[in-house]
Design an enzyme around this catalytic site. Structure first.
Site, PDB file in Angstrom:
ATOM      1  N   SER A 237       0.863  -1.193   0.000  1.00  0.00           N
ATOM      2  CA  SER A 237       0.000   0.000   0.000  1.00  0.00           C
ATOM      3  C   SER A 237       0.892   1.232   0.000  1.00  0.00           C
ATOM      4  O   SER A 237       2.090   1.129   0.273  1.00  0.00           O
ATOM      5  CB  SER A 237      -0.863   0.030   1.267  1.00  0.00           C
ATOM      6  N   ASP A 238       0.330   2.399  -0.282  1.00  0.00           N
ATOM      7  CA  ASP A 238       1.081   3.619  -0.005  1.00  0.00           C
ATOM      8  C   ASP A 238       0.958   3.882   1.504  1.00  0.00           C
ATOM      9  O   ASP A 238       0.207   3.220   2.219  1.00  0.00           O
ATOM     10  CB  ASP A 238       0.579   4.806  -0.840  1.00  0.00           C
ATOM     11  N   TRP A 239       1.673   4.874   1.949  1.00  0.00           N
ATOM     12  CA  TRP A 239       1.784   5.183   3.388  1.00  0.00           C
ATOM     13  C   TRP A 239       0.387   5.354   4.010  1.00  0.00           C
ATOM     14  O   TRP A 239      -0.314   6.317   3.719  1.00  0.00           O
ATOM     15  CB  TRP A 239       2.601   6.466   3.540  1.00  0.00           C
ATOM     16  N   ASN A 240       0.006   4.410   4.804  1.00  0.00           N
ATOM     17  CA  ASN A 240      -1.289   4.440   5.501  1.00  0.00           C
ATOM     18  C   ASN A 240      -2.492   4.543   4.559  1.00  0.00           C
ATOM     19  O   ASN A 240      -3.573   4.960   4.976  1.00  0.00           O
ATOM     20  CB  ASN A 240      -1.327   5.587   6.530  1.00  0.00           C
TER      21      ASN A 240
END
Ligand code: NOJ
Length: 797
Positions: free
Chosen positions: A330-333
C-alpha cells in the site's frame, strides 16, 4: 531544518556479494511452500507488515534545538515531572544521554523486538549500513524462521548522486541514459543496505499544478512505458533480482493518482474504463513486463473506489490479465485512509477490504497484524488470502537472494558519489535540458565574453537537486556558480543573485542586478522554483515564475544586453509573459548534483541541447488539462482561431465559428509535447512506407531522411506519431509510437527507420479487448508532436 527535526521526534511517538544466475522458479516455489508450511499466522502477518524505521543517533540529536530536547524529555516523562529534574537543571550531555537511552528502549520495543519475533517483514527508511545489518541479524539469526527483511526507501532520482528529477530524465527521450541512472542509484542505495526502491512513479501527468508531476515521466503512455521499463531494468539489473548491486523496483501509484482533480494532490480521480486501459494502465503494464518486482497502490479513489481496496485492479487486471507474481504494497497508511475516504468504517474493515482486494503488504497502518486474526476466525478473510499474500512477498525475497546475501559488507570501499556516477549524472543533466528559444543564435556563448550571472537559482545547491531527495547531500552539488569557481574558472563573470530564493519578494538588489548585466556582454539569469515547491503535497494553483522573478528578468533586460534565461524547476511553468525578456531560454527540470557544470557545458557549446518536452507547456494555467494526444472532437478548431481583440462589438452568436478553443488563449499550447531546439537545425524529408497497407499481424517500415542542416554537430530525437482515423471508440488525434535519438554531424543526412506492427496499433476498443482495428491511419515523423511530414497507410483484415 525545523521540519525535519519535528518529523523525527513525532516518528518516535507515533510508533508503538555474489553475482549468480537467477534462482530457478521451481526452486523458489518449493522454498516458498516449505517455509510457508512452517509459519504461524502471526509470522505470516509479520511478512505483510511494513514499519517505518526510526533511530535517534548522534547525528539526529545534533540537529535538535535545546527546545526540542526539553520538549522530548518532558513528553517522554523523563524530566520535569514529580521527583524528576527539570530540563533546565540538566547539562546538554545529560539530556543527550537520556534521549539516546530512551530512543534505544523504543527502538527495541517497537522495531528490533518485533523483528526478532517475526512480526515485521519490511522496514522503510533505514539507510545506515550498520543499522541495516543489526536489523537483518535480528530477522535472520534471532527470529524463529530466519526470514530476511526487505528494506525500502524512496530512491527516486538517485541515492547520493542525484540525477535530474524523473520529469527531466524523461526529456532525454533516452532509455539507456535513464537505465544507467537507475543503475547508479541502485548500486549506491544497495551499498547501504537498501534493497527496495519505491520507484519508478509511472503516473501519467497532464496537470502541471500537481506537484508530483516532477516525479513522473510526463504525459504520454508510450514514453512512460519505454522509460519506466528502462528504470526497472536499471534498478533491478538485467533480470537477475539477486544481483547484489540491485534493488527491487516498485511501480507506483496504482492507479490514476496523477489525474487528481484540479491537480490537488491526493484528490479523487474519475478515469473511465477506456481511458484507464489505453492511457493510465499502459506504462504500468510495460514496467511489469520488464520484470518489476513490486507495485504500490495509490492514495486516490477512482470513481469512488480507493485503490487500496480495489480488487478489480489488483486481482482481475494485475494478477489474472497481467500475470504479475511479485507483491503489492500500500502507499503510506493508504489502507487506514480508507476510513477518511468514507469507504471503511474503521481499521478492522479497512484491513478486511484491502486484504480481500489482494493487497499483500501494508505500509505502516498495522491493521493486518491487529485485525486479520479475528477476521480469519470469523471467516471474513480466508487463510488462503493471507497465504497468497505471503507467497508473493517470500517469492521476491527468495528471488532477490536475501536469504543468502542479507548483509552489507561495511568494509567495502564506498561507491557513493563515485566519479563515474557523477559523470553519468552530468550527462543525464545535459541530455535533459531543453532549449526553448534561441533568437539570433544567442547561444552558445563565447568563453571569451564576460557574463553576468544573476538570479536565485544560480547558487542553490539544495534546490537544484529537486524534490524527493532524502539522501543526497547538498555539499556535493555543483551549482552554476560552483562550476564558475571550479572547472569554468577561466570565465570572466560577475555574480549578483538579486533574490535570496525563488519566493523572495525583496527587490532591493534589482538595480545591482541591472548594473551587473550592464557591465557584462551577456546576462545569464537563473530563475525557477525551490525544491519544496514541487513533489508530494506541493501542488500550486498558479504556475507562473514564482514571486518577483519575472520582474527581475525585466529589470535585467532593461540593461540592454542579450539575456539568457536558465530555468530550473520541478514542473512546466507558464512563461509566455517572460519570453519577450529573454533572447534564449534553456529549461531544466531540477537537474541534480551535476546541474551546474552540465548547464555551462550547454551554454558554452561544449554540448548541444537535445532534450525534448515530455509534457505540454501551456500558455495559461486555465488551459490545463492540455495534452497533445487528446481525443478527436466533433468540432476541432481551425488552423487560425479568433483572438479576443479581433471580435467585433456585438458580434453575432455564431460569428466566431463554433469550434473547440479558448477565446483568450486560443487552441495551442506555448510549446507542444516533444518540442526542443538545438544549436543546429534538422530537416525531415522523404517519408516512405514499405507498403500502403499491412495485414493484421503485419509489420510496416517507415523511413525518413533526417539531415543536420546547420553548422554544428547535434543529436535529434526523431518522433513517430500515428492516428487511427476511425475507431470503435474515438482515438487520439496523435499518438507517439516510436522515437530515436540520432547523432548527426553538421551537414550529415541519415535514413532512419521505424517498424510498426499491428500490436503497436492495438487499443482497448468498444468491447474492452485489446486489438488493432482495420482501417486507415496517418503517420507522421518529426521533431515534435506538431510534426507535419505525413503519410498514410491502412490495416486490412
Ligand atoms: C508516500 C508517497 O506517496 C509514496 O510515493 C512513497 O513511496 C511513500 N510515501 C513512502 O515514503
Amino acid at each position: 531544518m525545523k521540519i525535519r527535526k519535528s518529523v523525527l521526534l513525532s516518528g518516535m511517538f507515533a510508533l508503538s556479494g555474489l553475482f549468480t544466475a537467477g534462482f530457478a522458479q521451481s526452486d523458489v516455489d518449493k522454498r516458498v511452500e516449505e517455509l510457508l508450511s512452517k509459519m504461524t499466522l502471526e509470522e505470516k502477518l509479520g511478512q505483510m507488515n511494513q514499519v517505518s524505521f526510526f533511530a535517534v543517533d548522534d547525528k539526529a540529536i545534533a540537529q535538535y534545538s535545546d527546545d526540542d530536547m526539553d520538549a522530548f524529555l518532558v513528553r517522554m516523562g523523563i524530566a520535569g515531572g514529580q521527583g524528576q529534574k527539570k530540563p533546565s537543571e540538566m547539562s546538554k550531555q545529560e539530556k543527550i544521554d537520556l534521549i539516546k537511552a530512551e530512543a534505544d528502549k523504543m527502538l527495541d520495543s517497537n522495531i528490533t523486538g518485533p523483528v526478532r519475533n517475526g512480526k515485521i517483514g519490511s522496514l522503510l527508511n533505514v539507510t545506515d549500513a550498520e543499522m541495516v545489518n543489526k536489523m537483518q541479524k535480528a530477522a535472520l539469526e534471532d527470529s524463529r524462521l530466519g526470514i530476511p527483511l526487505i528494506i525500502g526507501r524512496d530512491v527516486i532520482h538517485g541515492f547520493k548522486t542525484i540525477f535530474p528529477i524523473p520529469l527531466g530524465q524523461a526529456a532525454s527521450f533516452d532509455p539507456q541514459l535513464v537505465e544507467d541512472g537507475a543503475r547508479v542509484a541502485a548500486v549506491e542505495a544497495r551499498s547501504t543496505g537498501v534493497t527496495w526502491t519505491f520507484a519508478p512513479m509511472l503516473d501519467i501527468s497532464r496537470d502541471a499544478r500537481w506537484g508530483r508531476i516532477a516525479e513522473s515521466l510526463g504525459e504520454d503512455p508510450y514514453l512512460g512505458g519505454v522509460l519506466g521499463a528502462a528504470m526497472v531494468r536499471g534498478f533491478q539489473g538485467n533480470g537477475n533480482l539477486n544481483d547484489p548491486g540491485s534493488v527491487a523496483a516498485c511501480v507506483k501509484h496504482f492507479i490514476g493518482y496523477g489525474a487528481a482533480e484540479g491537480g490537488r494532490d491526493y484528490n479523487s480521480t474519475n478515469i473511465p474504463p477506456h481511458l484507464m486501459r489505453n492511457v493510465y494502465l499502459r506504462p504500468f503494464h510495460e514496467a511489469i513486463k520488464a520484470g518489476a518486482a513490486t507495485l504500490m497502490t495509490s492514495f486516490n479513489d477512482n470513481d469512488g473506489i480507493p485503490a487500496s481496496g480495489n480488487g478489480y485492479i489488483l486481482k482481475n487486471i494485475l494478477r489474472d490479465e497481467w500475470k504479475f507474481d511479485g507483491f503489492v504494497v500500500s502507499d503510506w497508511n493508504s489502507v487506514g485512509e480508507m476510513i477518511a475516504h468514507g469507504y471503511a468504517k474503521d481499521d478492522r474493515q479497512a484491513a478486511e477490504l484491502s486484504a480481500n482486494a489482494g493487497l499483500d503488504m501494508e505500509m505502516v497502518t498495522g491493521s493486518y497484524m491487529k485485525y486479520l486474526p479475528e477476521l480469519i476466525k470469523e471467516g471474513i478473510v480466508s487463510m488462503e488470502t493471507v497465504d497468497n499474500a505471503v507467497r508473493n512477498i517470500l517469492r521476491i525475497k527468495f528471488r532477490m537472494g536475501l536469504f543468502e546475501n542479507p548483509y552489507v559488507d561495511t568494509k567495502k570501499a564506498s561507491v557513493l558519489y563515485a566519479d563515474d556516477h557523477l559523470k553519468a549524472a552530468r550527462q543525464a543533466a545535459i541530455e535533459s535540458a531543453i532549449l526553448l528559444k534561441n533568437d539570433n543564435n544567442t547561444l552558445p556563448l563565447s568563453e571569451a565574453k564576460k557574463i553576468a550571472v544573476i538570479g536565485p537559482m544560480a547558487d542553490a545547491p539544495h534546490d537544484q537537486m529537486g524534490t524527493w531527495v532524502f539522501d543526497g547531500d547538498k555539499n556535493y552539488t555543483v551549482t552554476p556558480v560552483g562550476a564558475l569557481k571550479g572547472e569554468y574558472k577561466h570565465i570572466d563573470y560577475v555574480y549578483e543573485p538579486a533574490l535570496g530564493y525563488s519566493r523572495d519578494k525583496n527587490t532591493a538588489n534589482f538595480e545591482k542586478a541591472k548594473q551587473a548585466a550592464a557591465s557584462a556582454d551577456v546576462a545569464v539569469v537563473f530563475l525557477g522554483e525551490e525544491a519544496i515547491l514541487s513533489g508530494e503535497a506541493h501542488s500550486l494553483s498558479n504556475i507562473n515564475l514564482i514571486g518577483v522573478q519575472s520582474d527581475l528578468l525585466k529589470a535585467v533586460k532593461s540593461a540592454g544586453k542579450p539575456v539568457v534565461l536558465v530555468i530550473m524547476s520541478g514542473r512546466p511553468l507558464t512563461i509566455e509573459r517572460d519570453l519577450p525578456y529573454a533572447d534564449a531560454v534553456l529549461f531544466n527540470f531540477h537537474p541534480g548534483t551535476m546541474g551546474g557544470p552540465a548547464i555551462f557545458d550547454l551554454l558554452f557549446g561544449k554540448a548541444n541541447p537535445s532534450g525534448k518536452l515530455p509534457v505540454t507547456f501551456v500558455r495559461e494555467v486555465g488551459q490545463i488539462p492540455m495534452y497533445y494526444n487528446h481525443n478527436s472532437t466533433g468540432r476541432p478548431a481551425p488552423e487560425k482561431v479568433m483572438t479576443l481583440d479581433q471580435i467585433e462589438l456585438e458580434a453575432g452568436q455564431t460569428s466566431l465559428g463554433n469550434t473547440s478553443f479558448y477565446l483568450d488563449s486560443g487552441k495551442d499550447p506555448l510549446f507542444p509535447f516533444g518540442y526542443g531546439l538545438s544549436y543546429t537545425t534538422f530537416e525531415y524529408s522523404d517519408i516512405t512506407l514499405s507498403s500502403p497497407s499491412i495485414p493484421m499481424n503485419g509489420t510496416l517500415t517507415v523511413k525518413v531522411t533526417l539531415k543536420n542542416t546547420g553548422k554544428v554537430d547535434g543529436a535529434e530525437v526523431a518522433q513517430l506519431y500515428i492516428q487511427d482515423i476511425v475507431g470503435s471508440v474515438i482515438r487520439p488525434v496523435k499518438e507517439l509510437k516510436g522515437f530515436q535519438r540520432v547523432a548527426l554531424k553538421a551537414g550529415e543526412a541519415k535514413t532512419i527507420e521505424f517498424s510498426l506492427t499491428t500490436n503497436d496499433l492495438a487499443f482497448y476498443g468498444r468491447d474492452l479487448v485489446e486489438k488493432a482495428e482495420k482501417g486507415d491511419f496517418n503517420v507522421w515523423v518529426g521533431g515534435n508532436s506538431n510534426a507535419s511530414l505525413r503519410s498514410t497507410f491502412s490495416v486490412t483484415e
